[in-house]
Design a protein around this motif. Structure first.
Motif: not given
Length: 612
Positions: A588-611
């Protein structure tokens, strides 16, 4: 009628009541008995008449067959001598009257009974005989029974009335005595005892009345003593209420003044931001960000004050204390310099990871430093932090913010941590910063104290017991994957947001990092799009029309959708975070959203980067 009855004595009412009951009962019994006697006698007479008629018809059968008129008439004459026989007629099969005799007074009688008896031999009809009988004796017997019943009823009624009179007189005397006792008690005369005679119900009531009198005597004594105590208590409470009213009025005035200050505090950074945006030639983005951060920090403070004492849960993060304090000192060094203050760094922490709420710890230190810079009128401000191990798993963090300003007067120190208290400061400020610090430190299990002689400087020190996080092994920098692209590059993202402006800004922010974004304006629309397409990430607001975000997330999780979901909310008061996490959100993130918080979450979830 009712007024008349109400004026009667109990004895008279008893006699009249019993008499009415007896009259109704006897009347019903007499009428019923008469009807039964009448019907029974009538049935017996009719049955007897049919039997006699049948015998007579049998005796003249041969005479009818042989048309012996003389014999028939002789038989009729003998039969007519019976008292109850009024008429006999013998009629042949061809409807010819063979013989007939009738009493002359037949036409005036009412209680008669007609019988027709056929003359049949070997199933062949040779005629019939008609009989007329007088059954008035049945009515005579019935009338006699009624008369006898009424006579018995009157005798019984007189006897019952006599005994009712005696009973009513007895009850009246007993009740009159009780009435006198009740009147004496009602007038306050508690010294006269209630007489108890016998063991019947009235005596039991008298016993209860006497017990009540004794209790009232005891209560009267206790009440006399209580009245004196009550008078003293009323006087004391009146003074307390007057004091509370005075404090309430003072509090209302103080809060009115503080809310005016809050309006100014919020309007000031917004005005600066608007003015900077109007300066189209050279917009200072750092200034805008600084004012936005200040406004959000003030809102966070107000949120905590509104929820004071609620014992809210805090997110526990892995915090690098050295990095956190370094960032705070860097951000406040320029503000201190603008106020002519030298900021001294006395941080004695290096590379230690602890488990605590980073947001709360940052808010505590920020509020204390901002309070010193704005209100202390100091020349030098120092911040010190030291971490001492208590055992292998825990350490004690002690942080002090010290200034050489004017100090805080002793009479103000007791109220300095109260909400909406600004002391004797004439500078800007909301008056809630220190109360927020106290609330946060208390919720984290620590303590915040103030030291000041009221003349030269102040020191705010807080201590916390923090769990130490074990150091994690990591690869050498040369072996870490170097990512030139954002983790969002090539991901499909569903953004569910009802505010179109925030929806557009979020979409642009994500697309700037290479994500493919699909938008929806409410939970139901987002649910339908999630059914049509598989997404790598979902962002959902909480409060939306048609269907809220938590309901949409619950539905998706019930459909076994395991896509990472980030809940987003602008509300800072209430249990919105827990509501979204309970529904199935991963973060859960509070507004305003920060792109760094979203990217840090995805890295912690080990989401695969698909180019692409």
């Amino acid at each position: 009628m009712f007024k008349f009855v109400s004026k009667l004595s109990i004895g008279a009412k008893t006699i009249i009541g019993v008499a009415l009951i007896e009259i109704c009962a006897f009347s019903f019994l007499i009428l019923t008995e008469s009807a039964i006697v009448h019907d029974t006698n009538k049935a017996l007479y009719e049955e007897s008449a049919r039997d006699i008629s049948e015998l007579f018809a049998s005796s003249i059968t041969n005479a009818v067959i042989s048309f012996d008129i003389a014999e028939i008439e002789s038989a009729i004459s003998q039969f007519m001598q019976r008292e109850t026989v009024l008429g006999v007629s013998v009629i042949a099969a061809n409807d010819r009257v063979m013989a007939s005799q009738t009493q002359s007074e037949l036409s005036g009688l009412e209680s008669i009974y007609d019988v027709q008896m056929p003359i049949i031999i070997d199933q062949q009809s040779f005629g019939w005989v008609e009989f007329t009988y007088d059954i008035s004796i049945v009515d005579d017997n019935s009338n006699f029974a009624k008369l006898l019943g009424f006579q018995i009823a009157i005798g019984g009624l007189l006897l019952v009335a006599f005994f009712s009179y005696l009973l009513g007189r007895y009850l009246t005397c007993r009740i009159r005595e009780l009435s006198k006792s009740v009147q004496s008690i009602a007038k306050g005369d508690l010294n006269t005892e209630v007489k108890v005679i016998g063991h019947d119900e009235i005596s039991q009531f008298a016993s209860l009345l006497e017990a009540m009198r004794k209790k009232l005597v005891e209560a009267q004594s206790v009440m006399a003593k209580s009245q004196e105590n009550l008078a003293q208590q009323v006087e004391s409470k009146t003074k307390e209420l007057q004091q509370a009213l005075r404090l309430s009025e003072e509090s209302k005035q103080r809060e009115a003044d503080v809310f005016a200050i809050l309006g100014h505090e919020i309007r000031t950074p917004i005005s600066i931001t608007m003015m900077e945006l109007e300066n189209r030639e050279s917009i200072n983005l750092n200034l805008i960000r600084s004012n936005v951060d200040h406004t959000l920090s003030l809102i966070d403070d107000m949120s905590l004050v509104a929820r004071a004492g609620s014992g809210r849960d805090m997110n526990v993060d892995s915090v690098d204390l050295a990095e956190l304090f370094s960032g705070l000192i860097t951000s406040y060094r320029q503000q201190a310099y603008a106020h002519g203050i030298r900021l001294v760094d006395e941080i004695a922490i290096t590379g230690t990871q602890v488990k605590t709420s980073e947001k709360a710890l940052r808010q505590i230190v920020s509020n204390l430093m901002r309070n010193a810079i704005i209100h202390s009128q100091c020349k030098t401000l120092s911040i010190s932090a030291d971490l001492q191990r208590i055992n292998p798993n825990f350490a004690r963090l002690e942080v002090s913010i010290t200034d050489d300003g004017k100090g805080i007067k002793p009479e103000l120190q007791a109220r300095v941590f109260e909400s909406f208290t600004r002391g004797d400061s004439q500078t800007e400020g909301s008056g809630i910063g220190l109360s927020v610090c106290k609330e946060l430190v208390t919720n984290m299990g620590g303590d915040l104290v103030l030291e000041s002689d009221g003349k030269t400087g102040s020191r705010f020190t807080f201590t916390l017991s923090l769990a130490i996080e074990e150091a994690k092994s990591s690869l050498p920098t040369s072996e870490l994957p170097q990512m030139e692209l954002s983790v969002l590059e090539g991901l499909s993202v569903l953004v569910v947001e009802d505010n179109l402006t925030i929806q557009l800004l979020t979409k642009k922010m994500l697309e700037s990092k290479g994500a493919s974004v699909v938008t929806a304006s409410n939970g139901d629309e987002g649910l339908q799009k999630a059914k049509l397409q598989t997404f790598d990430l979902m962002l959902s607001d909480l409060m939306m029309p048609v269907m809220d975000g938590d309901e949409m997330i619950k539905t998706l999780r019930s459909m076994d959708v395991d896509t990472p979901i980030i809940g987003v909310t602008a509300a800072t008061i209430g249990g919105e975070r827990d509501q979204l996490l309970k529904a199935g959100a991963d973060l859960v993130l509070a507004k305003p959203l920060k792109i760094d918080s979203i990217e840090a979450f995805l890295l912690s979830q080990s989401v695969k980067i698909i180019n692409s």
